[in-house]
Design an enzyme around this catalytic site. Structure first.
Site, PDB file in Angstrom:
ATOM      1  N   GLY A   1       0.797  -1.220   0.000  1.00  0.00           N
ATOM      2  CA  GLY A   1       0.000   0.000   0.000  1.00  0.00           C
ATOM      3  C   GLY A   1       0.828   1.269   0.000  1.00  0.00           C
ATOM      4  O   GLY A   1       0.700   2.123  -0.869  1.00  0.00           O
ATOM      5  N   ALA A   2       1.690   1.403   0.990  1.00  0.00           N
ATOM      6  CA  ALA A   2       2.477   2.621   1.111  1.00  0.00           C
ATOM      7  C   ALA A   2       3.604   2.390   2.108  1.00  0.00           C
ATOM      8  O   ALA A   2       3.591   1.407   2.844  1.00  0.00           O
ATOM      9  CB  ALA A   2       1.601   3.778   1.577  1.00  0.00           C
TER      10      ALA A   2
ATOM     11  N   HIS B   1       3.455   6.909  11.439  1.00  0.00           N
ATOM     12  CA  HIS B   1       4.696   6.140  11.616  1.00  0.00           C
ATOM     13  C   HIS B   1       5.884   7.045  11.958  1.00  0.00           C
ATOM     14  O   HIS B   1       6.883   6.566  12.483  1.00  0.00           O
ATOM     15  CB  HIS B   1       5.039   5.369  10.342  1.00  0.00           C
ATOM     16  CG  HIS B   1       4.495   3.971  10.281  1.00  0.00           C
ATOM     17  ND1 HIS B   1       4.587   3.087  11.324  1.00  0.00           N
ATOM     18  CD2 HIS B   1       3.886   3.286   9.259  1.00  0.00           C
ATOM     19  CE1 HIS B   1       4.051   1.913  10.958  1.00  0.00           C
ATOM     20  NE2 HIS B   1       3.613   2.014   9.717  1.00  0.00           N
TER      21      HIS B   1
ATOM     22  N   GLU C   1       6.462   4.316   4.914  1.00  0.00           N
ATOM     23  CA  GLU C   1       6.674   5.475   5.781  1.00  0.00           C
ATOM     24  C   GLU C   1       8.098   6.023   5.791  1.00  0.00           C
ATOM     25  O   GLU C   1       8.502   6.633   6.796  1.00  0.00           O
ATOM     26  CB  GLU C   1       6.287   5.085   7.215  1.00  0.00           C
ATOM     27  CG  GLU C   1       7.240   4.069   7.902  1.00  0.00           C
ATOM     28  CD  GLU C   1       6.780   2.604   7.832  1.00  0.00           C
ATOM     29  OE1 GLU C   1       6.035   2.266   6.901  1.00  0.00           O
ATOM     30  OE2 GLU C   1       7.182   1.820   8.709  1.00  0.00           O
ATOM     31  N   ASN C   2       8.892   5.843   4.727  1.00  0.00           N
ATOM     32  CA  ASN C   2      10.265   6.348   4.712  1.00  0.00           C
ATOM     33  C   ASN C   2      10.346   7.752   5.307  1.00  0.00           C
ATOM     34  O   ASN C   2       9.524   8.614   5.014  1.00  0.00           O
ATOM     35  CB  ASN C   2      10.768   6.423   3.268  1.00  0.00           C
ATOM     36  CG  ASN C   2      10.384   5.211   2.459  1.00  0.00           C
ATOM     37  OD1 ASN C   2      10.809   4.112   2.780  1.00  0.00           O
ATOM     38  ND2 ASN C   2       9.552   5.404   1.456  1.00  0.00           N
TER      39      ASN C   2
ATOM     40  N   GLU D   1       0.748   6.266   7.418  1.00  0.00           N
ATOM     41  CA  GLU D   1       2.175   6.474   7.108  1.00  0.00           C
ATOM     42  C   GLU D   1       2.712   7.707   7.841  1.00  0.00           C
ATOM     43  O   GLU D   1       3.830   7.712   8.334  1.00  0.00           O
ATOM     44  CB  GLU D   1       2.399   6.608   5.598  1.00  0.00           C
ATOM     45  CG  GLU D   1       1.859   5.454   4.764  1.00  0.00           C
ATOM     46  CD  GLU D   1       2.253   4.063   5.236  1.00  0.00           C
ATOM     47  OE1 GLU D   1       3.328   3.913   5.855  1.00  0.00           O
ATOM     48  OE2 GLU D   1       1.469   3.118   5.004  1.00  0.00           O
TER      49      GLU D   1
ATOM     50  N   GLU E   1       3.565  -1.577  13.707  1.00  0.00           N
ATOM     51  CA  GLU E   1       2.391  -1.708  12.834  1.00  0.00           C
ATOM     52  C   GLU E   1       1.079  -1.804  13.620  1.00  0.00           C
ATOM     53  O   GLU E   1       0.103  -1.143  13.274  1.00  0.00           O
ATOM     54  CB  GLU E   1       2.554  -2.901  11.883  1.00  0.00           C
ATOM     55  CG  GLU E   1       3.698  -2.737  10.872  1.00  0.00           C
ATOM     56  CD  GLU E   1       3.574  -1.488  10.004  1.00  0.00           C
ATOM     57  OE1 GLU E   1       2.513  -0.828  10.001  1.00  0.00           O
ATOM     58  OE2 GLU E   1       4.579  -1.162   9.333  1.00  0.00           O
TER      59      GLU E   1
HETATM   60  N1  TRP Z   1       5.524  -0.351   6.545  1.00  0.00           N
HETATM   61  C1  TRP Z   1       4.505  -0.334   5.528  1.00  0.00           C
HETATM   62  C2  TRP Z   1       3.232   0.071   6.229  1.00  0.00           C
HETATM   63  O1  TRP Z   1       3.042   1.185   6.533  1.00  0.00           O
HETATM   64  C3  TRP Z   1       4.320  -1.666   4.878  1.00  0.00           C
HETATM   65  C4  TRP Z   1       5.107  -1.903   3.646  1.00  0.00           C
HETATM   66  C5  TRP Z   1       5.248  -1.071   2.623  1.00  0.00           C
HETATM   67  C6  TRP Z   1       5.766  -3.076   3.276  1.00  0.00           C
HETATM   68  N2  TRP Z   1       5.972  -1.680   1.640  1.00  0.00           N
HETATM   69  C7  TRP Z   1       6.295  -2.900   2.034  1.00  0.00           C
HETATM   70  C8  TRP Z   1       5.976  -4.272   3.900  1.00  0.00           C
HETATM   71  C9  TRP Z   1       7.002  -3.879   1.376  1.00  0.00           C
HETATM   72  C10 TRP Z   1       6.680  -5.258   3.258  1.00  0.00           C
HETATM   73  C11 TRP Z   1       7.204  -5.064   2.008  1.00  0.00           C
HETATM   74  O2  TRP Z   1       2.425  -0.711   6.630  1.00  0.00           O
HETATM   75 ZN    ZN Z   2       2.511   0.572   8.729  1.00  0.00          ZN
END
Ligand code: TRP
Ligand code: ZN
Length: 859
Positions: A262-263, A302, A265-266, A299, A321
């Site tokens: 989905g997205a 996070h 949080e970098n 995100e 998470e």
């Molecule tokens: N940390 C991301 C979230 O907000 C999840 C995520 C994004 C992810 N891209 C990914 C997990 C690729 C595994 C692989 O939930």
């Molecule tokens: Zn997350």
């Protein structure tokens, strides 16, 4: 030398990593400097990393992760070295003091089909590093407990060059970024491309200005406003509710067309699947808007729960998470309807997480071992993890919760923390012992809550017995610390006892209530106060009573579901079904004018096919997806026949006048009207739906009409019109594809998927498109489980095919098979044969190998 690193250690044969084996990193990092010279087939990455020995770590060799990297050169303190390189990483001899490690590597983003590490989406460079993708960019201790400030220089032709942190200079063909906040490598990001910004600014509570940008292709600039509004609302909410401010001068969001999940949080540079950013009334439905809002919030949240405080190791994934999901759920209930949000979240738990907990993929919220961490981004880690925090919140109350969170941020800011650290802040602020509560993190499986009761001379006693069924590797379960919210209703419908939270800690406990004038009707597990299955003997009359009178919206909805489930089960088994209680109760709900339309729409919904299959299995029977489908369709027909006129009125009364807005009020009315339309279609042959489709000026109305038509086998002309109108909008076309699969007649479902995969606009390389065609098959249970095995065969073919290019996607697709035990012997055999075929595929990935192994192992 490399053989004490987890990946190649004593468990190398099995390839399993264990929580119990955790050891602190041998070296810490004071500073990372990276230079990228971008080129599609030969990007050079230069790194300069300041290491120092970790004083508290045991002796260990110096090892850096690195996969699919071409090492050009490596230096220590400026002197060239010749490290020992394997396909997992690099080892070399290093001085017993601080030193500078430098490397130059070459990578090929253009050939990267994994969509992990640095890859290309169209002509745009982007990254995905969580969980272990950074090792595909350069040599590094790619583990979350190594946190460091990064400085990044990007050299490339693209007009926009982005990375984490604050801008630190730019010129023609280059840009530099400085991220002062120490972060683990999984939060690294880089984007380069021909992008345009939808910009705004935000002033934090303490008066700092933050530049906000949503970066998209020029053609999508008109679809960014809602994402930006959502971001601003999230920033404000985190200040108001958690006292957390943003901590950089700039916050960038980028929309990417090809993205595995989905997205992400970098730090300071969130990267999103474009589906979760781009939204306009013409192209996105109300539910798309709501998803954009909640994922933008997730995100953003996070930044504190995940980034400033990260995870010590990947076993702690739910620490960030589960908590962040809980935070985004609260955000949505504050902005929209709390009752509706709670029901929707419970629905997801019951249909998606309970299924995981009941099958071969069951694992605790904090797993204790894994082969491939990407396989543990699950409903259990995310949603059950959020439920665990919801329970904690309920047990300690809102004020203590806020105090505990303040302490968490104060104590662990800048650290990589554990579930133990998390629970300790609650113990330290409340003085409570959470030792037993911690079992929620360790025990897999959905607890059963068995309820029995007695009434005598004004005293009512409620006996609660808990039992968690065994799961793989966990035969014996201990009692959990469980908040059970309960209310009592008088026979006249008044509330005899407002909601009380009973704390269940023993295997069995009895709670008594005095001074009651008559035997009350209990409302158990109000608000879905714990992620459990309630087992209590009740009657249709009692369920109808609760549907009419319960003051708790969740249990009111739940009573309606129980009633429908009871009827549908009788219909499935030709067991003298009698629909009048359910239909009568539904009629009252339809006529109840003061009720929130979104809530009414939920009341109108029947339990899903998959939920009914799970209910069959839970009752010790084998699920028959074809009969389940037939029963649901028949009941929809009966509802429409009996309540046609009321539905027509509901449909008309809930039309929205004036300009479209994606807010909860309008969306609720459209949802109710759409639920009514779907039923009306069974009476009028689709006339109203056709009219709605022709007149629709927003995507919610178009999709509502189109799916109503498809659900009765109509809509061919509308599908063609839709395709022509939207052929150049990928996200809208995804809906066009998936709708045809989910509404396909069961015996034609596999054929439909096959036909759509031959459509010129189909490409398996784009995860959204693949999910909307192949992935959508599992969303049509009767079709996927067609008795001839055509659904299984088709899915297995695609799993095998996708595994060669994108194992994260193939492993995810394979989860459709996890429910195999629910079905009869013939289907079980067909599924096992397909899983065996997948297991034998040449070059099986670690991701898919683990999933298939787990699903077959439990045979
Ligand atoms: N940390 C991301 C979230 O907000 C999840 C995520 C994004 C992810 N891209 C990914 C997990 C690729 C595994 C692989 O939930
Ligand atoms: Zn997350």
């Amino acid at each position: 030398m490399a053989d004490t690193t987890p990946e190649t250690g004593p468990d190398a044969a099995a390839g399993t990593i264990y929580l119990a084996d955790y050891t602190p990193p041998g070296w810490l990092i004071d500073k990372v400097e990276l230079t990228f010279r971008l080129a599609p087939m030969a990007t050079r990455v230069l790194s300069r990393i300041a290491f120092r020995p970790n004083p508290v770590a045991p002796e260990q060799p110096f090892f850096l992760h690195g996969e699919d990297l071409k090492l050009i050169s490596a230096k220590i303190d400026g002197a060239e070295i010749a490290p020992d390189v394997t396909e997992k990483g690099l080892t070399c001899v290093v001085p017993a003091r601080a030193f500078i490690f430098e490397a130059e590597v070459e990578i090929a983003p253009e050939g990267n089909t994994l969509l992990e590490g640095l890859y290309m989406s169209g002509d745009m460079y982007c990254t995905q590093c969580e969980a272990e993708g950074f090792r595909r960019i350069t040599y590094y201790p790619d583990r979350p407990d190594v946190m460091a400030p990064f400085r990044v220089r990007i050299e490339g032709d693209a007009p926009v060059l982005l990375s984490n942190g604050n801008p630190a200079g730019e010129g023609p063909g280059w840009a530099e970024w400085d991220d002062p906040w120490p972060k683990p490598s999984y939060l690294f990001a880089l984007v380069a491309g021909d992008l345009k910004a939808h910009s705004a600014s935000f002033t934090t509570a303490s008066g700092r200005d933050v530049a906000l940008n949503v970066w998209v292709r020029e053609a999508d600039l008109g679809k960014c406003a809602f994402a930006m509004d959502s971001l601003i609302a999230s920033m404000r909410w985190d200040e108001e509710v958690y006292g957390r401010e943003y901590d950089l001068d700039i916050f960038n969001i980028v929309a990417v067309g090809d993205f595995n999940s989905g997205a992400m949080e970098n730090k300071g540079l969130n990267i999103f699947n474009s589906k979760l950013v781009l939204a306009s009334p013409e192209t996105a439905t109300d539910s798309d808007f709501e998803q954009v809002e909640s994922v933008i919030a997730h995100e953003y949240f996070h930044n504190w729960t995940g980034n400033r405080i990260t995870c010590r190791d990947w076993f702690q994934l739910s620490l960030k998470e589960g908590l962040t999901v809980f935070r985004d759920q609260c955000f949505t209930s504050d902005l929209r309807s709390a009752a509706v949000k709670r029901i929707e979240d419970a629905q997801i738990m019951r249909s998606m997480q309970f299924r995981e907990d009941a099958g071969p993929l069951a694992h605790p919220v904090r797993p204790e071992s894994f082969v491939e961490i990407n396989n543990f981004y699950t409903r259990t880690v995310y949603e059950k993890g959020a439920e665990v925090i919801q329970m904690l919140h309920r047990l300690v109350g809102p004020e203590a919760y806020r105090k505990a969170l303040d302490l968490y941020f104060e104590r662990h800011d800048g650290e990589a923390a554990t579930v133990e650290d998390w629970l300790r802040v609650f113990e330290d602020t409340t003085g409570r012992d959470l030792g037993q509560f911690k079992r929620w993190y360790r025990q897999a499986g959905t607890p059963r809550l068995k309820v029995s009761e007695r009434y005598e001379n004004g005293t009512y006693s409620l006996t609660l017995r808990q039992e968690t069924p065994p799961t793989l590797g966990q035969p014996d379960k201990l009692p959990l610390h469980m908040p059970v919210a309960v209310g009592l209703l008088s026979p006249n419908g008044d509330e005899a006892l407002p909601t009380q939270v009973l704390e269940l800690t023993e295997a069995e406990q009895t709670f008594t209530f005095d001074g009651l004038g008559a035997r009350p009707i209990p409302s158990i597990l109000r608000g879905f106060s714990a992620p459990v299955i309630v087992e209590r003997k009740s009657t249709a009359a009692e369920e109808a009573f609760l549907l009419a009178h319960d003051t708790d919206p969740f249990n009111r909805w739940e009573a309606g579901q129980a009633l429908a489930r009871r009827l549908l089960t009788d219909m499935i088994h030709d067991d003298a079904p009698s629909a009048h209680v359910y239909l009568g109760a539904l009629g009252q709900v339809l006529a109840e004018p003061g009720l929130d339309p979104a809530f009414r729409a939920l009341l109108l919904g029947l339990p899903g096919e998959d939920d009914l299959a799970a209910a069959e299995a839970a009752a010790g029977r084998k699920a028959d997806p074809a009969r389940i489908r037939a029963a649901r369709e028949a009941l929809k027909g009966q509802i429409a026949a009996m309540h046609g006129r009321a539905l027509q009125r509901v449909y008309e009364e809930n039309q929205v006048d004036g300009p479209y807005a994606p807010d909860a009020g309008q969306a609720g009315r459209r949802k109710l009207a759409s639920a009514a339309l779907a039923l009306l279609t069974r009476q009028d042959g689709g006339a109203a739906a056709r009219a709605q489709f022709a007149a629709a000026d927003n995507m919610t109305l178009s999709i509502g009409a189109l799916s109503a038509l498809l659900s009765i086998g109509e809509g061919a002309a509308e599908l063609a019109t839709f395709e022509e109108r939207w052929s150049d909008d990928a996200l809208v076309m995804d809906m066009w594809f998936s709708m045809q699969v989910t509404h396909s007649a069961p015996e034609k479902a596999a054929e439909t998927v096959e036909r759509l995969t031959e459509h010129p606009a189909f490409t398996p390389k784009n995860p959204n498109r693949l999910r909307s065609v192949v992935g959508a098959l599992a969303g049509n249970p009767a079709g996927f489980h067609a008795a001839d095995g055509s659904g299984y065969r088709l899915l297995a073919d695609w799993i095998i095919r996708m595994d060669k290019t994108n194992p994260q996607i193939s492993a995810r697709l394979s989860t459709a098979f996890q429910t195999w035990r629910r079905y009869g012997e013939a289907r079980q055999k067909l599924i096992q044969a397909e899983l065996a075929r997948v297991a034998e595929a040449e070059g099986l990935s670690r991701d898919l190998g683990e999933m298939v192994g787990r699903m077959r192992g439990a045979a």
